[in-house]
Design a protein around this motif. Structure first.
Motif, mmCIF file in Angstrom:
data_model
loop_
_atom_site.group_PDB
_atom_site.id
_atom_site.type_symbol
_atom_site.label_atom_id
_atom_site.label_comp_id
_atom_site.label_asym_id
_atom_site.label_seq_id
_atom_site.Cartn_x
_atom_site.Cartn_y
_atom_site.Cartn_z
ATOM 1 N N LYS A 273 7.731 -52.518 8.538
ATOM 2 C CA LYS A 273 6.565 -51.840 8.563
ATOM 3 C C LYS A 273 5.793 -51.816 7.533
ATOM 4 O O LYS A 273 6.313 -51.948 6.339
ATOM 5 C CB LYS A 273 7.014 -50.259 8.704
ATOM 6 C CG LYS A 273 7.929 -50.067 10.070
ATOM 7 C CD LYS A 273 8.423 -48.383 10.040
ATOM 8 C CE LYS A 273 9.527 -48.445 11.255
ATOM 9 N NZ LYS A 273 10.034 -47.371 10.845
ATOM 10 N N ASN A 274 4.260 -51.801 7.504
ATOM 11 C CA ASN A 274 3.570 -52.051 6.423
ATOM 12 C C ASN A 274 2.897 -50.479 6.296
ATOM 13 O O ASN A 274 2.060 -50.163 6.982
ATOM 14 C CB ASN A 274 2.689 -53.002 6.656
ATOM 15 C CG ASN A 274 1.574 -53.274 5.448
ATOM 16 O OD1 ASN A 274 1.987 -52.809 4.454
ATOM 17 N ND2 ASN A 274 0.701 -54.123 5.907
ATOM 18 N N SER B 87 3.807 -37.600 3.486
ATOM 19 C CA SER B 87 4.359 -38.272 4.545
ATOM 20 C C SER B 87 3.042 -38.722 5.340
ATOM 21 O O SER B 87 2.010 -38.534 5.271
ATOM 22 C CB SER B 87 5.284 -37.487 5.587
ATOM 23 O OG SER B 87 4.168 -36.516 6.212
ATOM 24 N N ARG B 88 3.444 -39.753 6.320
ATOM 25 C CA ARG B 88 2.392 -40.312 7.169
ATOM 26 C C ARG B 88 2.125 -39.662 8.358
ATOM 27 O O ARG B 88 1.786 -40.312 9.594
ATOM 28 C CB ARG B 88 3.054 -41.846 7.260
ATOM 29 C CG ARG B 88 1.892 -42.760 8.088
ATOM 30 C CD ARG B 88 2.848 -44.032 8.233
ATOM 31 N NE ARG B 88 2.054 -45.117 9.063
ATOM 32 C CZ ARG B 88 1.750 -45.216 10.297
ATOM 33 N NH1 ARG B 88 2.596 -44.399 11.009
ATOM 34 N NH2 ARG B 88 1.094 -46.172 10.852
ATOM 35 N N THR B 89 2.693 -38.515 8.547
ATOM 36 C CA THR B 89 2.468 -37.684 9.836
ATOM 37 C C THR B 89 2.064 -36.183 9.609
ATOM 38 O O THR B 89 1.993 -35.764 8.320
ATOM 39 C CB THR B 89 3.887 -37.608 10.498
ATOM 40 O OG1 THR B 89 3.717 -37.115 11.851
ATOM 41 C CG2 THR B 89 4.816 -36.897 9.872
ATOM 42 N N THR B 90 1.418 -35.488 10.632
ATOM 43 C CA THR B 90 1.161 -34.014 10.458
ATOM 44 C C THR B 90 1.603 -33.717 12.020
ATOM 45 O O THR B 90 1.202 -33.945 12.909
ATOM 46 C CB THR B 90 -0.370 -34.098 10.634
ATOM 47 O OG1 THR B 90 -0.827 -32.604 11.142
ATOM 48 C CG2 THR B 90 -1.517 -35.079 11.008
ATOM 49 N N VAL B 91 2.749 -32.840 11.732
ATOM 50 C CA VAL B 91 3.509 -32.376 12.843
ATOM 51 C C VAL B 91 2.613 -31.150 13.484
ATOM 52 O O VAL B 91 2.217 -30.282 12.628
ATOM 53 C CB VAL B 91 4.652 -32.114 12.454
ATOM 54 C CG1 VAL B 91 5.400 -31.492 13.843
ATOM 55 C CG2 VAL B 91 5.430 -33.042 11.666
ATOM 56 N N ASN C 87 1.300 -39.592 13.935
ATOM 57 C CA ASN C 87 1.419 -40.771 12.772
ATOM 58 C C ASN C 87 0.509 -41.834 12.623
ATOM 59 O O ASN C 87 0.363 -42.396 13.666
ATOM 60 C CB ASN C 87 2.772 -41.339 13.311
ATOM 61 C CG ASN C 87 3.918 -40.324 13.394
ATOM 62 O OD1 ASN C 87 4.727 -40.118 12.516
ATOM 63 N ND2 ASN C 87 4.089 -39.518 14.570
ATOM 64 N N SER C 88 0.022 -41.909 11.477
ATOM 65 C CA SER C 88 -1.241 -43.012 11.579
ATOM 66 C C SER C 88 -1.043 -43.346 9.972
ATOM 67 O O SER C 88 -0.802 -42.774 9.128
ATOM 68 C CB SER C 88 -2.381 -42.583 12.192
ATOM 69 O OG SER C 88 -3.031 -42.023 11.137
ATOM 70 N N ASP C 89 -1.863 -44.665 9.565
ATOM 71 C CA ASP C 89 -1.959 -45.311 8.507
ATOM 72 C C ASP C 89 -3.343 -44.145 7.866
ATOM 73 O O ASP C 89 -3.307 -44.499 6.632
ATOM 74 C CB ASP C 89 -2.549 -46.638 8.541
ATOM 75 C CG ASP C 89 -1.527 -47.407 8.778
ATOM 76 O OD1 ASP C 89 -0.435 -47.100 8.576
ATOM 77 O OD2 ASP C 89 -1.710 -48.848 8.814
ATOM 78 N N PHE C 90 -3.960 -43.574 8.710
ATOM 79 C CA PHE C 90 -5.232 -42.674 8.159
ATOM 80 C C PHE C 90 -4.599 -41.259 7.680
ATOM 81 O O PHE C 90 -5.328 -40.309 7.272
ATOM 82 C CB PHE C 90 -6.193 -42.513 9.245
ATOM 83 C CG PHE C 90 -6.641 -44.021 9.738
ATOM 84 C CD1 PHE C 90 -7.180 -44.840 8.401
ATOM 85 C CD2 PHE C 90 -6.742 -44.291 10.760
ATOM 86 C CE1 PHE C 90 -7.726 -45.953 8.739
ATOM 87 C CE2 PHE C 90 -6.953 -45.712 11.095
ATOM 88 C CZ PHE C 90 -7.577 -46.544 10.345
#
Ligand code: NAD
Ligand code: ZN
Length: 360
Positions: A4-5, A150-154, A165-168
């Motif tokens: 994963k990048n 984190s790379r997520t917003t729940v 979950n995203s790169d943005f």
């Protein structure tokens, strides 16, 4: 094997009083007089002059106070985005979230949905976001969730609790000023702090563990032990350490996964509206079988701080309710796989889950 990048938070300030630098951090990011900064702030700070007087409002900048009685919802994100679009002349220069995991997640989601078509629920999942988000800044006022890193917003959606979950998703800027966490009530401090502790245990005991996750997780776990078990820390040291534990705990799960407690607490949030921190504590208290040492230490910490965990929350549930929760939980495949390995279905059956929920 393809690795994963991941993007990480681009910029971070750490330090007691660093919140005072907000203006100098934001000013270069203002796109125009018509492109305001929108502040989403936990409404616990509504009458808090100490905090609000330091928000550098200019031009059309706006504060929106957010109630955190309930966890963030996709519909709430859509309403906030619509409100912003209808009342601003141009796309905002930035969204600034000031609060706990709830408000930080809302800020991330709103910044994404300002530049992506459709409704927030369409983006719950992995890598569904197409366009870069509006510049977004996270300023935690309670520590533990790791939402700042984190790379997520729940979000609670119409049919699931799941992250975008995203790169943005990660923040462009985070301000870690532990002074902002000084007013957190003890119970809430413990529940949200235990979210961090549980992230560490689930990551460190998981089958997805790797050196990246292990180093962050070990560091966060050591900090949690100091904070929740040592008697030698000053209040300031404890607040600063918990802020960094949260960060490291979040980084640890970024490259692995959470486990049994999270898989079982998500359905409690979805069906019963039980919030994440306390929900995790309710579940974790009964997971000796999966995390014997982690649960033992959790009970010691709970006792030391005289924390009561709600009991009997599943007492009045119907069979249909149990089935719903069990279905939601079993759908969280990566969490179970991380916790119990590829053959997790042989260990965690619907019957087993029901027995566990009935204890709570
Ligand atoms: P929260 O944001 O709901 O805040 C908990 C309570 O603490 C609220 O009542 C709030 O008003 C109060 N509070 C916050 N700061 C305060 C302060 N300085 N003084 C006094 N009171 C204060 O709770 P949380 O545990 O931080 O976050 C939970 C949310 O985070 C859940 O929605 C969960 O899904 C999400 N979460 C997200 C991630 C992620 O990676 N994005 C990870 C874990 C949890
Ligand atoms: Zn969590």
């Amino acid at each position: 094997m393809s690795y994963k990048n991941f993007p990480m938070v681009s910029k971070v300030v750490f330090g007691r009083g660093s919140f005072n630098q907000l203006n100098e951090i934001l000013a270069p990011k203002r796109l125009s007089m018509n492109a305001p900064f929108i502040y989403l702030i936990d409404d616990v700070f509504k009458n808090n002059q100490w905090l609000t007087s330091r928000i550098p409002l200019a031009y059309d900048d706006k504060i929106v106070f957010i109630s955190t009685k309930e966890e963030p919802k996709t519909s709430q994100v859509d309403e906030l985005v619509e409100g912003i679009i209808l009342t601003t002349k141009e796309l905002p220069s930035g969204i600034i979230g000031i609060g706990g995991g709830s408000v930080l997640d809302l800020a991330k989601a709103v910044s994404i949905m300002l530049t992506n078509e459709g409704e927030a629920k369409d983006y719950q999942g992995w890598d569904l976001v197409k366009n870069a988000a509006v510049y977004h800044v996270g300023i935690p006022t309670i520590s533990g969730t790791g939402a700042e890193v984190s790379r997520t917003t729940v979000l609670l959606g119409p049919d699931k609790k799941l992250g975008i979950n995203s790169d943005f998703t990660p923040f462009d800027q985070v301000i870690l000023d532990s002074e902002l966490t000084k007013g957190v009530p003890t119970d809430q401090w413990f529940y949200t702090g235990m979210d961090c502790y549980i992230h560490c245990i689930e990551s460190l005991k998981g089958t997805y563990l790797n050196t990246f996750s292990e180093t962050y997780g070990t560091m966060a776990l050591e900090l949690c032990k100091e904070i929740f078990l040592d008697n030698n820390l000053t209040a300031i040291e404890s607040e600063e350490k918990l802020m960094m534990a949260s960060w490291h705990g979040g980084m640890s799960i970024a490259y692995s996964q959470v486990g049994v407690a999270h898989a079982m607490s998500y359905p409690l949030a979805y069906l019963l509206g039980i919030k994440h921190g306390v929900g995790n504590c309710i579940v974790f208290d009964h997971l000796e079988e999966f995390y014997p040492e982690g649960v033992k230490l959790f009970k010691t910490m709970k006792k030391k701080h005289n924390i009561t965990i709600p009991q009997g929350i599943c007492a009045d549930l119907s069979d249909e309710d149990f089935d719903k929760m069990i279905n939601i939980a079993l759908n969280l495949v990566p969490l179970w796989e991380n916790a119990l390995g590829k053959n997790w279905k042989q260990i965690i059956t619907p019957k087993k889950l029901k027995e566990l929920y009935q204890k709570m």
